[in-house]
Design a protein around this motif. Structure first.
Motif, PDB file in Angstrom:
ATOM      1  N   THR A 110       0.814  -1.217   0.000  1.00 33.11           N
ATOM      2  CA  THR A 110       0.000   0.000   0.000  1.00 33.11           C
ATOM      3  C   THR A 110       0.852   1.272   0.000  1.00 33.11           C
ATOM      4  O   THR A 110       0.307   2.375   0.133  1.00 33.11           O
ATOM      5  N   LYS A 111       2.161   1.146  -0.182  1.00 30.87           N
ATOM      6  CA  LYS A 111       3.038   2.304  -0.166  1.00 30.87           C
ATOM      7  C   LYS A 111       2.789   3.182  -1.392  1.00 30.87           C
ATOM      8  O   LYS A 111       2.776   2.709  -2.523  1.00 30.87           O
ATOM      9  N   ILE A 112       2.617   4.469  -1.163  1.00 33.32           N
ATOM     10  CA  ILE A 112       2.335   5.404  -2.252  1.00 33.32           C
ATOM     11  C   ILE A 112       3.616   5.731  -3.011  1.00 33.32           C
ATOM     12  O   ILE A 112       4.668   5.971  -2.414  1.00 33.32           O
ATOM     13  N   ASP A 169       1.532   6.614  -8.482  1.00 30.37           N
ATOM     14  CA  ASP A 169       0.150   6.581  -7.989  1.00 30.37           C
ATOM     15  C   ASP A 169      -0.481   7.976  -8.044  1.00 30.37           C
ATOM     16  O   ASP A 169      -1.650   8.121  -8.417  1.00 30.37           O
ATOM     17  N   SER A 212      -4.461   2.886  -7.341  1.00 34.53           N
ATOM     18  CA  SER A 212      -3.823   4.037  -6.709  1.00 34.53           C
ATOM     19  C   SER A 212      -4.730   4.671  -5.657  1.00 34.53           C
ATOM     20  O   SER A 212      -4.267   5.072  -4.583  1.00 34.53           O
ATOM     21  N   LYS A 263      -4.528   2.835  -2.427  1.00 32.45           N
ATOM     22  CA  LYS A 263      -3.339   3.175  -1.650  1.00 32.45           C
ATOM     23  C   LYS A 263      -3.522   4.515  -0.937  1.00 32.45           C
ATOM     24  O   LYS A 263      -3.141   4.669   0.233  1.00 32.45           O
ATOM     25  N   SER A 271      -3.610   5.191   3.277  1.00 27.82           N
ATOM     26  CA  SER A 271      -2.508   5.930   3.873  1.00 27.82           C
ATOM     27  C   SER A 271      -2.896   6.552   5.209  1.00 27.82           C
ATOM     28  O   SER A 271      -4.035   6.980   5.418  1.00 27.82           O
TER      29      SER A 271
END
Length: 232
Positions: free
Chosen positions: A86-88, A92, A161, A164, A168
């Motif tokens: 899930t890291k941006i 994205d 995207s 994610k 966050s």
């Protein structure tokens, strides 16, 4: 034997789950509470099954629904995998901007809007929106990874995207910066955006040396981004 299954399903990705088995129901409850305290910002669905064995294979035998789920049985490994998935990234944010605004093959406009989103978020939170950094190219700040992804038509699917961004820890601030930049700069021409980043005293102007593509530091953005804002 009872099985606790904390399942995560992201669009266009293999589902994965934290799995813990025990005959002690209170211990299952403790693990469930630990998961939701540590990862409260994530959409995790909880499943509890009972089988004769402690193994993950017994879960699959009981319910084939879990046959395509990646099983993780260490809570720290689960957290690391969840964070990685899930890291941006800069790509994205570009995917989101493209979905909202378009700008077809206009790479330079995409690059400038990406830069303004990053700078606004950095000013607001003093945190980097994504790990990739900007370089001072001829026509302004450029983040190379997202540029090459755009050239290869290899940006993430916008729904992936958005997932994610929603997951966050800073989702409210991220969407605030995105909507602010789209509203203020989204209808500006590429030339207008380049003129802004090229203002005397801007982060780009402080770092640009022809042919070197020097890195623009976050500290320079924090010091000098105000110069390139509309109205300044």
């Amino acid at each position: 034997m009872f099985h606790l299954i904390e399942l995560v399903k992201l669009r266009n990705k293999e589902p994965f789950a934290y799995h813990f088995s025990s005959s002690n129901v209170e211990l299952l409850k403790k693990h469930h509470n630990d998961i939701f305290e540590r990862f409260s910002n994530y959409e995790i669905s909880t499943h509890v099954l009972s089988t004769d064995y402690a193994s993950w294979s017994s879960v699959i035998d009981m319910d084939p629904y879990f046959s395509n789920v990646k099983c993780i049985e260490n809570i720290d490994e689960f957290g690391e995998f969840l964070s990685k998935e899930t890291k941006i990234s800069s790509s994205d944010i570009c995917s989101y901007l493209l979905g909202k605004i378009g700008f077809s093959s206009d790479f330079k406009k995409m690059e400038k809007l990406l830069y303004f989103v990053y700078s606004d978020f950095l000013e607001m939170t003093h945190k980097s929106l994504f790990p990739q950094k900007f370089d001072a190219w001829q026509y302004g700040p450029v983040e190379p990874k997202s540029r090459y992804c755009r050239i290869r038509s290899d940006l993430p699917n916008i729904n992936e995207s958005i997932d994610k961004l929603l997951f966050s820890d800073n989702s409210n601030d991220i969407f605030s910066s995105l909507e602010k930049i789209i509203k203020i700069y989204g209808n500006k021409s590429t030339k207008e955006l380049i003129d802004l980043t090229h203002k005397n005293g801007s982060p780009w102007q402080k770092n640009y040396v022809k042919g070197l593509n020097k890195r623009i530091s976050d500290s320079d953005i924090l010091k000098y981004h105000n110069v390139e804002k509309i109205g300044n």
